[in-house]
Design an enzyme around this catalytic site. Structure first.
Site, PDB file in Angstrom:
ATOM      1  N   GLY A 122     -19.966 -27.268 -37.390  1.00  0.00           N
ATOM      2  CA  GLY A 122     -20.793 -28.184 -36.594  1.00  0.00           C
ATOM      3  C   GLY A 122     -19.936 -29.099 -35.738  1.00  0.00           C
ATOM      4  O   GLY A 122     -18.709 -28.958 -35.680  1.00  0.00           O
ATOM      5  N   PHE A 123     -20.602 -30.053 -35.119  1.00  0.00           N
ATOM      6  CA  PHE A 123     -19.914 -30.994 -34.227  1.00  0.00           C
ATOM      7  C   PHE A 123     -18.844 -31.780 -34.988  1.00  0.00           C
ATOM      8  O   PHE A 123     -17.645 -31.691 -34.678  1.00  0.00           O
ATOM      9  CB  PHE A 123     -20.977 -31.900 -33.588  1.00  0.00           C
ATOM     10  CG  PHE A 123     -20.478 -33.202 -33.041  1.00  0.00           C
ATOM     11  CD1 PHE A 123     -19.403 -33.245 -32.161  1.00  0.00           C
ATOM     12  CD2 PHE A 123     -21.094 -34.400 -33.395  1.00  0.00           C
ATOM     13  CE1 PHE A 123     -18.944 -34.446 -31.645  1.00  0.00           C
ATOM     14  CE2 PHE A 123     -20.651 -35.604 -32.883  1.00  0.00           C
ATOM     15  CZ  PHE A 123     -19.568 -35.627 -32.014  1.00  0.00           C
ATOM     16  N   ASP A 181     -20.452 -22.708 -43.548  1.00  0.00           N
ATOM     17  CA  ASP A 181     -21.516 -23.101 -42.611  1.00  0.00           C
ATOM     18  C   ASP A 181     -22.547 -21.975 -42.553  1.00  0.00           C
ATOM     19  O   ASP A 181     -22.180 -20.800 -42.585  1.00  0.00           O
ATOM     20  CB  ASP A 181     -20.913 -23.341 -41.213  1.00  0.00           C
ATOM     21  CG  ASP A 181     -21.759 -24.270 -40.369  1.00  0.00           C
ATOM     22  OD1 ASP A 181     -21.246 -25.322 -39.955  1.00  0.00           O
ATOM     23  OD2 ASP A 181     -22.943 -23.953 -40.123  1.00  0.00           O
ATOM     24  N   GLY A 239     -24.512 -25.232 -36.540  1.00  0.00           N
ATOM     25  CA  GLY A 239     -23.082 -25.053 -36.289  1.00  0.00           C
ATOM     26  C   GLY A 239     -22.865 -23.811 -35.428  1.00  0.00           C
ATOM     27  O   GLY A 239     -23.728 -22.937 -35.355  1.00  0.00           O
ATOM     28  N   LEU A 260     -20.741 -32.046 -45.258  1.00  0.00           N
ATOM     29  CA  LEU A 260     -21.321 -32.383 -43.945  1.00  0.00           C
ATOM     30  C   LEU A 260     -22.503 -31.474 -43.612  1.00  0.00           C
ATOM     31  O   LEU A 260     -23.006 -31.505 -42.499  1.00  0.00           O
ATOM     32  CB  LEU A 260     -20.244 -32.199 -42.857  1.00  0.00           C
ATOM     33  CG  LEU A 260     -19.331 -33.364 -42.489  1.00  0.00           C
ATOM     34  CD1 LEU A 260     -18.661 -33.966 -43.700  1.00  0.00           C
ATOM     35  CD2 LEU A 260     -18.260 -32.910 -41.505  1.00  0.00           C
ATOM     36  N   TYR A 300     -34.997 -36.315 -43.294  1.00  0.00           N
ATOM     37  CA  TYR A 300     -33.562 -36.590 -43.165  1.00  0.00           C
ATOM     38  C   TYR A 300     -33.201 -37.909 -43.860  1.00  0.00           C
ATOM     39  O   TYR A 300     -32.318 -37.946 -44.716  1.00  0.00           O
ATOM     40  CB  TYR A 300     -33.203 -36.660 -41.680  1.00  0.00           C
ATOM     41  CG  TYR A 300     -31.723 -36.771 -41.406  1.00  0.00           C
ATOM     42  CD1 TYR A 300     -30.880 -35.683 -41.564  1.00  0.00           C
ATOM     43  CD2 TYR A 300     -31.165 -37.975 -40.967  1.00  0.00           C
ATOM     44  CE1 TYR A 300     -29.520 -35.776 -41.288  1.00  0.00           C
ATOM     45  CE2 TYR A 300     -29.812 -38.074 -40.688  1.00  0.00           C
ATOM     46  CZ  TYR A 300     -28.994 -36.969 -40.851  1.00  0.00           C
ATOM     47  OH  TYR A 300     -27.651 -37.083 -40.582  1.00  0.00           O
ATOM     48  N   LYS A 316     -31.190 -37.992 -47.268  1.00  0.00           N
ATOM     49  CA  LYS A 316     -29.839 -38.563 -47.354  1.00  0.00           C
ATOM     50  C   LYS A 316     -29.783 -39.700 -48.382  1.00  0.00           C
ATOM     51  O   LYS A 316     -28.764 -39.902 -49.043  1.00  0.00           O
ATOM     52  CB  LYS A 316     -29.402 -39.075 -45.977  1.00  0.00           C
ATOM     53  CG  LYS A 316     -29.075 -37.966 -44.987  1.00  0.00           C
ATOM     54  CD  LYS A 316     -27.698 -37.364 -45.259  1.00  0.00           C
ATOM     55  CE  LYS A 316     -27.315 -36.344 -44.209  1.00  0.00           C
ATOM     56  NZ  LYS A 316     -26.001 -35.739 -44.456  1.00  0.00           N
TER      57      LYS A 316
END
Ligand code: UDP
Length: 317
Positions: free
Chosen positions: A17-18, A38, A43, A80, A152, A156
């Site tokens: 991913g980023f 991943d 990603g 991540l 999300y 989290k």
């Protein structure tokens, strides 16, 4: 065990991913063996293509919601793995919850088996639409559990809870970093977040899509600053966190649009669209703790970071 020794095997979930791809690059540069896992949901293989020929790098196309098996030693794990842009994580909200909850449990079980340290990539979203400003780590947040953002935000938050429970129940070595808005090269063209949207629109001469009246604020950090913060946290002894990693330089989204227009010399018009549900009105990290415990603070200002990011998008669109 000496976790500071860079010649260790490090698992990076979400490594294509980023953020993950920049982290893999920094860890390889330090001489670590990197296993990048991943599912390529958001990603991209192109983000890690250049590492594939390195003998220190292994890519596993896998999903943390399946049980994760890694052969050999794993000394530390950066978790991540989760779509992070509202557009991506709301596309499949149940998957987002499962990734954050079941995925976190799988990663912590792996850490238990390998006796590894885990750094959980948490988020400023745990503060929701904050009633305290700036946000310190001891603020418990203002999250709507019924919101489209909750898959999300609550996911989290629960992941943080699970980390703390593994730490208390099994003495698992955990660390929690709350990442604030971050931008830079390798963001997906279709990511949907504000910095990439505005730059792509400005470069293409298309309308710049302002959600709401643009008076909402954010504080953006450049990716290189975040990577330094993540590594400093992983290397720190006896500090679980949570710790905010972000740039306290706060500005309105309207100001960001004007800056992007200026730096790209764009003639794009700004058009106003509906504000998404439960879009936080303001966000700014208090980074006193990171400064004290990690000797970390961001070094790259918005203009410098935007210039690098604009150059990246200009080369890929
Ligand atoms: N935003 C915007 N135009 C866009 C994308 C986002 O005005 O094309 C706004 C969005 O409503 C929010 C802010 O920019 O107020 C940051 O949004 P982003 O999705 O980047 O991150 P987050 O909301 O998770 O902080």
């Amino acid at each position: 065990m000496n976790f500071n020794n860079p010649t260790k095997t490090i698992l990076v979930t979400g490594g294509a991913g980023f953020i993950g791809s920049h982290l893999c690059a920094a860890l390889l540069e330090r001489g670590s063996k990197v296993v990048c896992l991943d599912n390529l949901y958001t990603g991209k293989k192109s983000n890690i293509e250049r590492f594939l020929k390195s003998p220190l790098f292994t890519f596993l196309e896998a999903d943390i919601t399946d049980s994760v098996n890694i052969e050999g030693d794993v000394d530390s794990i950066y978790n991540l793995a989760c779509s992070a842009s509202p557009k991506a994580y709301q596309r499949n909200p149940v998957k987002t919850v499962v990734t954050n909850v079941e995925g976190m449990i799988n990663i912590l079980n792996l850490a238990k088996e390998k006796n590894a340290r885990v750094l959980q990539a948490s988020t400023s979203e745990v503060y929701g639409d904050p009633l305290e400003h700036p946000q310190k780590e001891n603020y418990w947040g203002n999250v709507n559990p019924l919101s489209p953002r909750a898959c999300y935000d609550e996911g989290k938050r629960c992941a943080e809870t699970i980390c703390m429970d593994y730490n208390r129940e099994y003495s698992t070595d955990v660390k929690i970093v709350r990442i604030f808005n971050t931008y830079g090269p390798n963001m997906s063209l279709d990511d949907g977040r504000v910095v990439s949207n505005f730059i792509i629109q400005a470069l293409a001469g298309e309308n710049i899509t302002m959600y709401g009246d643009g008076s909402q604020t954010r504080s953006f950090q450049y990716i290189d600053d975040l990577i330094k913060g993540l590594i400093a946290m992983m290397d720190a002894e006896s500090f679980i966190g949570p710790v905010n990693i972000g740039n306290p330089n706060e500005f309105t989204i309207k100001k960001l649009a004007e800056k992007v227009k200026k730096l790209t010399k764009s003639k794009s018009n700004i058009v106003y669209k509906a504000l998404p549900i439960d879009d936080p009105k303001q966000r700014q990290p208090d980074i006193t703790l990171a400064k004290r415990e990690l000797k970390w603070s961001p070094q790259i200002n918005l203009d410098a970071g935007l210039k690098k990011t604009i150059a990246y998008f200009a080369s890929v669109i």
